[in-house]
Design a protein around this motif. Structure first.
Motif, PDB file in Angstrom:
ATOM      1  N   VAL A 173       0.845  -1.245  -0.053  1.00 50.36           N
ATOM      2  CA  VAL A 173      -0.040  -0.230   0.121  1.00 50.36           C
ATOM      3  C   VAL A 173       0.897   1.405  -0.035  1.00 50.36           C
ATOM      4  O   VAL A 173       0.474   2.449  -0.308  1.00 50.36           O
ATOM      5  N   LYS A 174       2.172   1.371   0.143  1.00 52.58           N
ATOM      6  CA  LYS A 174       3.213   2.063  -0.022  1.00 52.58           C
ATOM      7  C   LYS A 174       3.458   2.742   1.461  1.00 52.58           C
ATOM      8  O   LYS A 174       2.542   2.957   2.333  1.00 52.58           O
TER       9      LYS A 174
ATOM     10  N   THR B 278       3.834   5.935   2.025  1.00 48.50           N
ATOM     11  CA  THR B 278       3.225   7.332   2.433  1.00 48.50           C
ATOM     12  C   THR B 278       1.778   7.069   2.670  1.00 48.50           C
ATOM     13  O   THR B 278       1.298   7.834   3.577  1.00 48.50           O
ATOM     14  N   THR B 279       1.203   5.819   2.372  1.00 48.51           N
ATOM     15  CA  THR B 279      -0.111   5.669   2.745  1.00 48.51           C
ATOM     16  C   THR B 279      -0.001   5.244   4.166  1.00 48.51           C
ATOM     17  O   THR B 279      -0.987   5.696   4.950  1.00 48.51           O
TER      18      THR B 279
ATOM     19  N   SER C 190      -6.082  13.606  -0.781  1.00 47.88           N
ATOM     20  CA  SER C 190      -4.998  12.663  -0.496  1.00 47.88           C
ATOM     21  C   SER C 190      -5.264  11.781   0.840  1.00 47.88           C
ATOM     22  O   SER C 190      -5.202  10.561   0.616  1.00 47.88           O
TER      23      SER C 190
ATOM     24  N   ARG D  96      -7.873   9.077  -0.585  1.00 50.21           N
ATOM     25  CA  ARG D  96      -7.151   8.220  -1.498  1.00 50.21           C
ATOM     26  C   ARG D  96      -6.518   7.194  -0.526  1.00 50.21           C
ATOM     27  O   ARG D  96      -6.474   5.990  -0.727  1.00 50.21           O
ATOM     28  N   ALA D  97      -6.050   7.693   0.611  1.00 54.75           N
ATOM     29  CA  ALA D  97      -5.025   6.685   1.418  1.00 54.75           C
ATOM     30  C   ALA D  97      -5.955   5.662   2.225  1.00 54.75           C
ATOM     31  O   ALA D  97      -5.699   4.712   2.421  1.00 54.75           O
TER      32      ALA D  97
ATOM     33  N   LEU E 162      -7.629   3.190  -0.246  1.00 52.12           N
ATOM     34  CA  LEU E 162      -6.414   2.240  -0.510  1.00 52.12           C
ATOM     35  C   LEU E 162      -6.413   1.267   0.562  1.00 52.12           C
ATOM     36  O   LEU E 162      -6.404   0.158   0.213  1.00 52.12           O
ATOM     37  N   ALA E 163      -6.388   1.694   1.737  1.00 50.86           N
ATOM     38  CA  ALA E 163      -6.298   0.872   3.022  1.00 50.86           C
ATOM     39  C   ALA E 163      -7.522   0.148   3.213  1.00 50.86           C
ATOM     40  O   ALA E 163      -7.358  -1.284   3.274  1.00 50.86           O
TER      41      ALA E 163
END
Length: 454
Positions: free
Chosen positions: A313-314, A316-317, A346, A349-350, A353-354
């Motif tokens: 998930v990166k 930054t996430t 942002s 989006r985080a 994504l999670a």
């Protein structure tokens, strides 16, 4: 329909699919494994694992495949590591073709998150920088241990490490060097560089050059690094150190590592680094305690940084969600990440994504449980769920670590892992954006109301 399938968001899907299919055909050919047979499904599995830089294998790469087959795998790893879109955009520039604004934005969003950059010069630096790092890694491996690494082996492992693929020509991966700080340090350096992201590497090179010439930062800021690079470097360092200490103490008080402390520390450090999408191992995963496996699960799910060879998930996430959690505890309106607060888009989006990652991992684990023993009572498969979950997260995070069940998966089980590697490499957000590109914008809003929660 045809126009929608050719939008910039769908191009990576098409190219990765074509690369995997081509790799499947080449790996199925007799020349890739003379005198041995590889089924179409296992050929597809291997091609997907290589193209998606995962490293999960159903046959031993070094002993099963011929030099031709190993070359095909290495080519797929290199293409997948850099990203097919990077090669395509660069080829269009070299051929003097016009790259549309939409293509520029699509590439910039995946690599830089900055629509104003120069695509041509950046991609040239990406390709040249990548090859330079891989060649330096090749030289270091070869001259550090010429008896253990032939020139071809050093070249193969250098590319596999930098691209965070985890493919090895040795059946025991890197276990023979588990106590060798020199060899392990080279691999860890390549893995970390490959997982930082091309934008971060580009900025690091620029800042080092500026520092050598005693120049101030070129970004006009009083800070040495940009916000993005600073967040990536600090989060990466934290995950490596925290992961190392957690695994070290989990094993010291769990399985009772009894070797010299510095060798045991190296094992923990290497596991912490490789767990975030690299896939090499200096010890068998099945020999670790359940506590260490759970810690590695979390590291695999986080993965590397945006625009890198890594999956997950990166970083930054992870940092954004952590900032959001801290803000909720403090009762703050903004989620602060470093020296800035994260904007609402942002943050959404985080969180999206999670949530998507959790759903994908959850449903895939259920699917794999069904295909790999869903008809058996619990007392006959006790402990199997952790192996299944580990395999799912490893595939989704394009890591390649396994507790040893990959080659024994059923055909449907292998199909689940293939889909996970594909989705994990492209990223659920990218696939969601591709699906959104088909939708027409909504020109109305539904009345809003509050709903009791929690």
């Amino acid at each position: 329909m045809r126009t929608k399938l050719l939008t910039p968001f769908w191009l990576p899907v098409h190219f990765f699919t074509l690369g995997i299919l081509l790799g499947t055909v080449l790996l199925h050919a007799d020349a890739a494994h003379p005198g041995q047979t590889l089924s179409w499904l296992d050929s597809l599995f291997t091609a997907t694992s290589a193209m998606c830089v995962t490293g999960l294998i159903v046959v031993d790469t070094g002993s099963f495949f011929s030099p031709y087959g190993q070359g095909v795998i290495l080519a797929l790893i290199q293409l997948g590591g850099l990203g097919i879109m990077t090669y395509t955009s660069l080829a269009l520039y070299l051929l003097g073709q016009h790259v549309s604004l939409a293509d520029r934005l699509a590439v910039s969003n995946s690599l830089l998150h900055d629509p104003s950059f120069s695509l041509k010069s950046f991609l040239m630096r990406v390709v040249i920088g990548t090859f330079a790092i891989e060649l330096v890694g090749t030289a270091l491996l070869y001259f550090s241990h010429p008896g253990g690494f032939s020139l071809w082996s050093a070249f193969f492992h250098s590319i596999s490490a930098f691209c965070n693929a985890g493919f090895s020509l040795y059946s025991d991966s890197l276990t023979r060097w588990q106590g060798d700080w020199g060899i392990c340090s080279i691999f860890m350096a390549l893995i970390i560089l490959g997982g930082l992201g091309f934008y971060v590497l580009n900025e690091l090179a620029t800042r080092i050059a500026d520092a050598a010439r005693l120049r101030p930062p070129r970004n006009g800021s009083c800070y040495f690094f940009t916000w993005h690079t600073s967040v990536v470097l600090k989060t990466t360092a934290f995950l490596i150190v925290a992961g190392t200490l957690a695994i070290y103490f989990a094993e010291m008080y769990g399985s009772g590592w009894s070797g010299p402390w510095h060798k045991e520390l190296l094992k923990a450090l290497f596991n912490s680094v490789t767990s975030r999408t690299a896939g090499f191992n200096t010890m068998e995963m099945a020999d670790l305690t359940n506590v260490s496996l759970v810690l590695i699960l979390m590291l695999m799910l986080i993965g590397g940084s945006p625009g890198s060879c890594a999956g997950g998930v990166k970083t930054t996430t992870f940092r954004a969600i952590w900032g959001f959690i801290v803000a909720q505890f403090k009762g703050a309106e903004q989620a602060r990440v470093g020296r800035f607060a994260l904007d609402l888009h942002s943050m959404r989006r985080a969180l999206t994504l999670a949530v998507f990652a959790a759903f994908i991992v959850g449903f895939s684990s259920l699917a794999l449980e069904i295909t790999e023993g869903g008809d058996l009572p619990h007392h006959m498969v006790r402990g199997h769920f952790l192996d299944t979950l580990f395999e799912v997260v490893s595939a989704f995070g394009t890591v390649g670590l396994s507790t040893g069940i990959t080659d024994s998966l059923s055909a449907p089980g292998k199909g689940v892992i293939i889909m996970l590697m594909f989705v994990g490499r492209l990223g659920p957000i990218w696939l969601l954006s591709a699906l959104h590109s088909w939708q027409r914008p909504t020109r109305y809003k539904v009345p809003e109301d509050s709903l009791p929660l929690g």
